[in-house]
Design a protein around this motif. Structure first.
Motif, mmCIF file in Angstrom:
data_model
loop_
_atom_site.group_PDB
_atom_site.id
_atom_site.type_symbol
_atom_site.label_atom_id
_atom_site.label_comp_id
_atom_site.label_asym_id
_atom_site.label_seq_id
_atom_site.Cartn_x
_atom_site.Cartn_y
_atom_site.Cartn_z
ATOM 1 N N PRO A 69 0.810 -1.222 0.000
ATOM 2 C CA PRO A 69 0.000 0.000 0.000
ATOM 3 C C PRO A 69 0.843 1.272 0.000
ATOM 4 O O PRO A 69 0.413 2.313 -0.478
ATOM 5 N N SER A 70 2.062 1.163 0.554
ATOM 6 C CA SER A 70 2.982 2.313 0.563
ATOM 7 C C SER A 70 4.339 1.817 0.077
ATOM 8 O O SER A 70 5.227 1.505 0.883
ATOM 9 N N PRO A 71 4.517 1.719 -1.241
ATOM 10 C CA PRO A 71 5.751 1.131 -1.770
ATOM 11 C C PRO A 71 6.985 1.938 -1.402
ATOM 12 O O PRO A 71 6.945 3.160 -1.285
ATOM 13 N N GLY A 72 8.080 1.206 -1.200
ATOM 14 C CA GLY A 72 9.339 1.863 -0.864
ATOM 15 C C GLY A 72 9.983 2.474 -2.093
ATOM 16 O O GLY A 72 9.769 2.044 -3.227
ATOM 17 N N SER A 73 10.777 3.507 -1.858
ATOM 18 C CA SER A 73 11.465 4.189 -2.948
ATOM 19 C C SER A 73 12.863 4.586 -2.492
ATOM 20 O O SER A 73 13.067 4.972 -1.342
ATOM 21 N N THR A 74 13.825 4.451 -3.401
ATOM 22 C CA THR A 74 15.201 4.873 -3.143
ATOM 23 C C THR A 74 15.609 5.868 -4.214
ATOM 24 O O THR A 74 15.420 5.617 -5.401
ATOM 25 N N LEU A 75 16.161 6.980 -3.778
ATOM 26 C CA LEU A 75 16.530 8.047 -4.702
ATOM 27 C C LEU A 75 17.949 8.498 -4.391
ATOM 28 O O LEU A 75 18.286 8.735 -3.231
ATOM 29 N N THR A 76 18.792 8.578 -5.414
ATOM 30 C CA THR A 76 20.151 9.086 -5.231
ATOM 31 C C THR A 76 20.368 10.260 -6.166
ATOM 32 O O THR A 76 19.855 10.277 -7.292
ATOM 33 N N GLN A 77 21.124 11.223 -5.677
ATOM 34 C CA GLN A 77 21.367 12.426 -6.468
ATOM 35 C C GLN A 77 22.732 13.011 -6.109
ATOM 36 O O GLN A 77 23.076 13.130 -4.928
ATOM 37 N N THR A 78 23.506 13.348 -7.126
ATOM 38 C CA THR A 78 24.749 14.075 -6.900
ATOM 39 C C THR A 78 24.473 15.563 -7.056
ATOM 40 O O THR A 78 23.960 16.004 -8.090
ATOM 41 N N VAL A 79 24.787 16.312 -6.021
ATOM 42 C CA VAL A 79 24.596 17.759 -6.032
ATOM 43 C C VAL A 79 25.989 18.381 -5.986
ATOM 44 O O VAL A 79 26.667 18.313 -4.963
ATOM 45 N N GLY A 80 26.412 18.968 -7.091
ATOM 46 C CA GLY A 80 27.795 19.432 -7.174
ATOM 47 C C GLY A 80 28.723 18.241 -7.146
ATOM 48 O O GLY A 80 28.764 17.442 -8.085
ATOM 49 N N ARG A 116 6.312 11.101 10.710
ATOM 50 C CA ARG A 116 7.479 10.364 10.221
ATOM 51 C C ARG A 116 7.881 10.771 8.804
ATOM 52 O O ARG A 116 8.930 10.368 8.305
ATOM 53 N N THR A 117 7.035 11.550 8.137
ATOM 54 C CA THR A 117 7.305 12.044 6.780
ATOM 55 C C THR A 117 7.345 10.888 5.783
ATOM 56 O O THR A 117 8.338 10.663 5.091
ATOM 57 N N GLY A 118 6.244 10.166 5.744
ATOM 58 C CA GLY A 118 6.138 9.003 4.876
ATOM 59 C C GLY A 118 5.360 7.916 5.574
ATOM 60 O O GLY A 118 4.470 8.195 6.389
ATOM 61 N N ALA A 119 5.705 6.677 5.266
ATOM 62 C CA ALA A 119 5.041 5.535 5.893
ATOM 63 C C ALA A 119 6.088 4.479 6.216
ATOM 64 O O ALA A 119 7.255 4.601 5.825
ATOM 65 N N ASN A 120 5.646 3.445 6.949
ATOM 66 C CA ASN A 120 6.509 2.304 7.270
ATOM 67 C C ASN A 120 7.749 2.757 8.035
ATOM 68 O O ASN A 120 7.642 3.460 9.016
ATOM 69 N N ALA A 168 17.015 4.706 12.648
ATOM 70 C CA ALA A 168 16.486 3.337 12.559
ATOM 71 C C ALA A 168 15.098 3.277 13.193
ATOM 72 O O ALA A 168 14.731 4.106 14.019
ATOM 73 N N GLY A 169 14.323 2.272 12.789
ATOM 74 C CA GLY A 169 13.004 2.060 13.382
ATOM 75 C C GLY A 169 11.890 2.568 12.495
ATOM 76 O O GLY A 169 12.094 2.969 11.355
ATOM 77 N N SER A 170 10.694 2.522 13.040
ATOM 78 C CA SER A 170 9.512 2.962 12.292
ATOM 79 C C SER A 170 8.735 3.959 13.133
ATOM 80 O O SER A 170 8.814 3.957 14.364
ATOM 81 N N GLY A 171 7.988 4.808 12.472
ATOM 82 C CA GLY A 171 7.180 5.785 13.187
ATOM 83 C C GLY A 171 8.025 6.887 13.791
ATOM 84 O O GLY A 171 9.248 6.855 13.784
ATOM 85 N N ALA A 172 7.351 7.880 14.308
ATOM 86 C CA ALA A 172 8.022 9.007 14.963
ATOM 87 C C ALA A 172 7.802 8.918 16.465
ATOM 88 O O ALA A 172 6.749 8.487 16.920
ATOM 89 N N PRO A 173 8.794 9.309 17.255
ATOM 90 C CA PRO A 173 8.590 9.315 18.707
ATOM 91 C C PRO A 173 7.541 10.339 19.102
ATOM 92 O O PRO A 173 7.309 11.320 18.398
ATOM 93 N N GLN A 174 6.892 10.107 20.228
ATOM 94 C CA GLN A 174 5.891 11.046 20.715
ATOM 95 C C GLN A 174 6.512 12.415 20.972
ATOM 96 O O GLN A 174 5.930 13.451 20.666
#
Length: 279
Positions: A26-37, A67-71, A114-120
């Motif tokens: 339901p919330s697929p993972g994504s990996t993004l790489t970018q060279t800046v300069g 958490r700025t996303g899911a999982n 590491a981990g999932s979710g955001a702390p309270q």
């Protein structure tokens, strides 16, 4: 016959239990790489979808840490120190947490990634950097949560966060000029002590030209007189050339510096070589 049928049913039942059913995440993972300069930036996150829901202020409440996303936590990695809103974020990996609001977001780069979710409640000692950015309205719905690298230049980029009709951009600058200047200086100034040492060590261990190996080893030890491992290598090359007197002299120098550094391995190796070459 009955026993055979029973065994067959049992086998089929086992297969049905162990079979793996594949369905889309339901919330697929994504990996993004970018060279800046000259700086590499890598991002790992999951992408939830709107699916007819109201997102900000509802599914994602205002004024609460997200958490700025899911999982798993969204993670970003910088290969060099970067500057965000006038503050330095050290190179490394961070979780990205946010606190959305109607007109502006707080964005946190958190050392515990590491981990999932955001702390309270965020531990301030783990907040490497915090910045606040204004929201921008997008004229159409962005159905899937998306993070991008936008407005790329040789010296900067923008970490773009968008979903529904909201866009947030976090600008960061990279040390391109400093990296390029150091690279030019390193190349123009010629090989380093480590370069000479590595070449000399390779020539000796590979049975190549030992005289050339000694030339390089001399350059290495002249450039770094406190590198006992380099002086040790020079002694081995001299011994291989049959110059035991020179080998012993170099081994003694290596031993002296190794003793000051408290390196037991090189102390032992040098003492053993001196004893062997003194026979």
């Amino acid at each position: 016959m009955y026993k055979k049928l029973l065994i067959l049913f049992l086998c089929l039942g086992t297969l049905s239990i162990t079979a793996q059913i594949k369905t889309p995440a339901p919330s697929p993972g994504s990996t993004l790489t970018q060279t800046v300069g000259l700086t590499d930036v890598a991002l790992e996150y999951s992408r939830p979808a709107m699916r007819g829901r109201t997102i900000f202020g509802d599914l994602v409440p205002f004024d609460k840490i997200w958490r700025t996303g899911a999982n798993a936590r969204t993670k970003i990695t910088f290969s060099d120190d970067v500057i965000i809103d006038g503050d330095t974020l050290k190179k490394g990996t961070y979780a990205i947490f946010t606190k959305p609001a109607a007109t502006a977001w707080d964005v946190y780069f958190y050392t515990e990634y590491a981990g999932s979710g955001a702390p309270q409640t965020l531990d301030n000692s783990k907040v490497a950097l915090k910045t606040s950015v204004k929201t921008q309205e997008i004229p159409m719905d962005i159905q899937s949560f998306t993070i991008t690298f936008d407005d790329l230049t040789d010296n900067s980029g923008v970490l773009g966060i968008m979903w529904e009709k909201t866009y947030v951009g976090v600008k960061f600058t990279v040390p391109t000029d400093a990296i390029a200047a150091k690279s030019i200086q390193d190349v123009m100034s010629g090989p380093s002590a480590n370069d000479y040492h590595g070449a000399a060590s390779y020539y000796r261990s590979s049975g190549k030209d030992l005289k050339q190996a000694l030339v390089w080893s001399n350059k290495a030890t002249e450039m770094n007189k406190n590198a006992f491992w380099m002086t040790r290598e020079k002694s081995l090359i001299q011994a291989a050339l049959g110059d035991k007197k020179g080998a012993i002299e170099s081994a003694k120098k290596s031993l002296e510096v190794a003793e000051k550094a408290g390196n037991a391995d090189y102390i032992k190796m040098n003492k053993a070589s001196i004893a062997e070459w003194s026979k």
